[in-house]
Design an enzyme around this catalytic site. Structure first.
Site, PDB file in Angstrom:
ATOM      1  N   THR A   6     -10.070 -38.518 -46.937  1.00 44.13           N
ATOM      2  CA  THR A   6     -11.191 -38.180 -47.817  1.00 44.13           C
ATOM      3  C   THR A   6     -11.119 -38.841 -49.194  1.00 44.13           C
ATOM      4  OG1 THR A   6      -9.862 -36.259 -48.402  1.00 44.13           O
ATOM      5  CG2 THR A   6     -11.680 -35.914 -46.835  1.00 44.13           C
ATOM      6  N   ASP A  63     -12.683 -28.927 -45.695  1.00 44.63           N
ATOM      7  CA  ASP A  63     -11.619 -29.895 -45.969  1.00 44.63           C
ATOM      8  C   ASP A  63     -10.448 -29.116 -46.550  1.00 44.63           C
ATOM      9  OD1 ASP A  63     -10.349 -32.450 -46.491  1.00 44.63           O
ATOM     10  OD2 ASP A  63     -10.817 -32.115 -48.601  1.00 44.63           O
ATOM     11  N   GLU A  87      -6.234 -37.578 -57.330  1.00 46.94           N
ATOM     12  CA  GLU A  87      -6.281 -36.220 -57.898  1.00 46.94           C
ATOM     13  C   GLU A  87      -5.859 -36.205 -59.360  1.00 46.94           C
ATOM     14  OE1 GLU A  87      -5.112 -33.016 -55.442  1.00 46.94           O
ATOM     15  OE2 GLU A  87      -6.792 -33.600 -54.167  1.00 46.94           O
ATOM     16  N   TYR A 134      -2.777 -30.725 -47.019  1.00 42.95           N
ATOM     17  CA  TYR A 134      -2.407 -30.507 -45.621  1.00 42.95           C
ATOM     18  C   TYR A 134      -1.605 -31.707 -45.079  1.00 42.95           C
ATOM     19  CZ  TYR A 134      -6.062 -26.832 -44.917  1.00 42.95           C
ATOM     20  OH  TYR A 134      -6.845 -25.706 -44.960  1.00 42.95           O
ATOM     21  N   GLY A 135      -1.749 -32.847 -45.763  1.00 43.81           N
ATOM     22  CA  GLY A 135      -1.321 -34.123 -45.203  1.00 43.81           C
ATOM     23  C   GLY A 135       0.158 -34.304 -44.965  1.00 43.81           C
ATOM     24  N   THR A 162      -6.798 -35.388 -41.950  1.00 46.00           N
ATOM     25  CA  THR A 162      -5.597 -34.709 -41.471  1.00 46.00           C
ATOM     26  C   THR A 162      -5.947 -33.642 -40.434  1.00 46.00           C
ATOM     27  OG1 THR A 162      -4.547 -35.099 -43.611  1.00 46.00           O
ATOM     28  CG2 THR A 162      -3.616 -33.353 -42.251  1.00 46.00           C
TER      29      THR A 162
HETATM   30  N1  DGL Z   1      -8.227 -34.158 -47.049  1.00 46.74           N
HETATM   31  C1  DGL Z   1      -7.000 -34.816 -46.650  1.00 46.74           C
HETATM   32  C2  DGL Z   1      -7.329 -35.900 -45.615  1.00 46.74           C
HETATM   33  O1  DGL Z   1      -8.433 -36.403 -45.529  1.00 46.74           O
HETATM   34  C3  DGL Z   1      -6.237 -35.389 -47.834  1.00 46.74           C
HETATM   35  C4  DGL Z   1      -5.590 -34.344 -48.709  1.00 46.74           C
HETATM   36  C5  DGL Z   1      -4.521 -33.534 -48.001  1.00 46.74           C
HETATM   37  O2  DGL Z   1      -3.421 -34.057 -47.749  1.00 46.74           O
HETATM   38  O3  DGL Z   1      -4.787 -32.381 -47.679  1.00 46.74           O
HETATM   39  O4  DGL Z   1      -6.470 -36.273 -44.846  1.00 46.74           O
END
Ligand code: DGL
Length: 272
Positions: A186, A10, A151, A42-43, A75
């Site tokens: 997530t 992740d 978070e 990453y989003g 993402t």
């Molecule tokens: N793990 C990312 C998701 O499920 C959420 C956090 C992120 O933006 O990296 O999209």
């Protein structure tokens, strides 16, 4: 029988919500988790960047000899669409299992999808739902603040800030009368009580981690690589930022304290 581990990755620690479900569904499996905590989130990144990071993350897990890879990240699953073709082991993201579960669950044909901006902009969930039933109406909303809330520890359903943000993001799809909502990120299961309180108990929430764990169990079975050992599996964790920051936050997502060993790696230096 294969005692090799399942590799899960992740963008950060959110994927531990999927690990929690995997442990429930497949308690005998060993798990190697990689959380890219140095490069999260990453989003809000481009498809190119997300795909490059995902290849590195999966490459690291392959270097650990895993028998299967799960992209627990909404993402990554919605943007790194070519990833599966580059891998030498069975792979799943979260989109296909979750979209299938939502298409099955809806009674009135109105499904909401929430995720990061990159997930919602990709349209991946919508496409996958419509492939199953093109009569379904899909209402999408990106909810980047949910990630920040979780978070930062704002997770109580009684917290006014949480309630306000939930209402702001979900009021339009509530008005449309959705009966099913995909928690396509997530982090979102952590605030599912607040979401459910707002939408009402008649709206079914679909947890991508849970659906993906069930799908992974089938995939392992179909490939004859289930671990049939008669003992509990172990979890081993790797992160790209500090081990201390992992330990501080991981409990929120795992819903218990971290039991396995945790190590730091430099993801940029992984040889593919
Ligand atoms: N793990 C990312 C998701 O499920 C959420 C956090 C992120 O933006 O990296 O999209």
């Amino acid at each position: 029988m294969s005692e090799k581990a399942i590799g899960v990755f992740d963008s950060g620690l959110g994927g531990l919500t999927a690990v929690k479900e995997l442990i429930k569904v497949l308690p005998q499996e060993n798990i190697i988790y990689f959380g890219d905590t140095a490069r999260v989130p990453y989003g809000n990144r481009s498809r190119e960047t997300i795909s490059k990071y995902a290849e590195q993350d999966a490459g690291f897990l392959l270097s650990k000899g895993v028998k299967m890879i799960i992209a627990a990240c909404g993402t990554v699953s919605s943007n790194a669409v070519g990833l599966a073709d580059t891998l030498t082991v069975p792979f799943t993201g979260v989109i296909v299992p979750t979209a299938a579960a939502a298409a099955n669950a809806t009674r009135n044909g109105k499904i909401g999808v929430i995720g990061t901006s990159a997930t919602v902009n990709s349209g991946a969930y919508k496409k996958e739902i419509l492939l199953r039933n093109d009569k379904i109406k899909v209402y999408q909303q990106d909810c980047p603040l949910f990630v920040s809330l979780v978070e930062s520890g704002f997770i109580s359903e009684n917290d006014d800030i949480v309630k306000l943000v939930v209402e702001r993001y979900l009021s339009a799809m509530k008005k449309e009368g959705i009966d099913t909502l995909i928690l396509g990120c997530t982090h979102f299961p952590i605030i599912s009580k607040a979401i459910s309180n707002y939408l009402g108990k008649d709206v079914t929430l679909i947890d991508s981690g849970r659906e993906t764990a069930l799908y992974a169990a089938n995939l392992l079975g179909n490939n004859h690589i289930l671990n049939t050992a008669n003992k509990m599996g172990t979890c081993r964790y790797y992160v790209s930022d500090t081990v201390e920051s992992f330990r501080n936050t991981a409990e929120i997502f795992l819903d218990k304290s971290v039991e396995g060993e945790v190590s730091h790696i430099s993801i940029e230096q992984v040889e593919l």
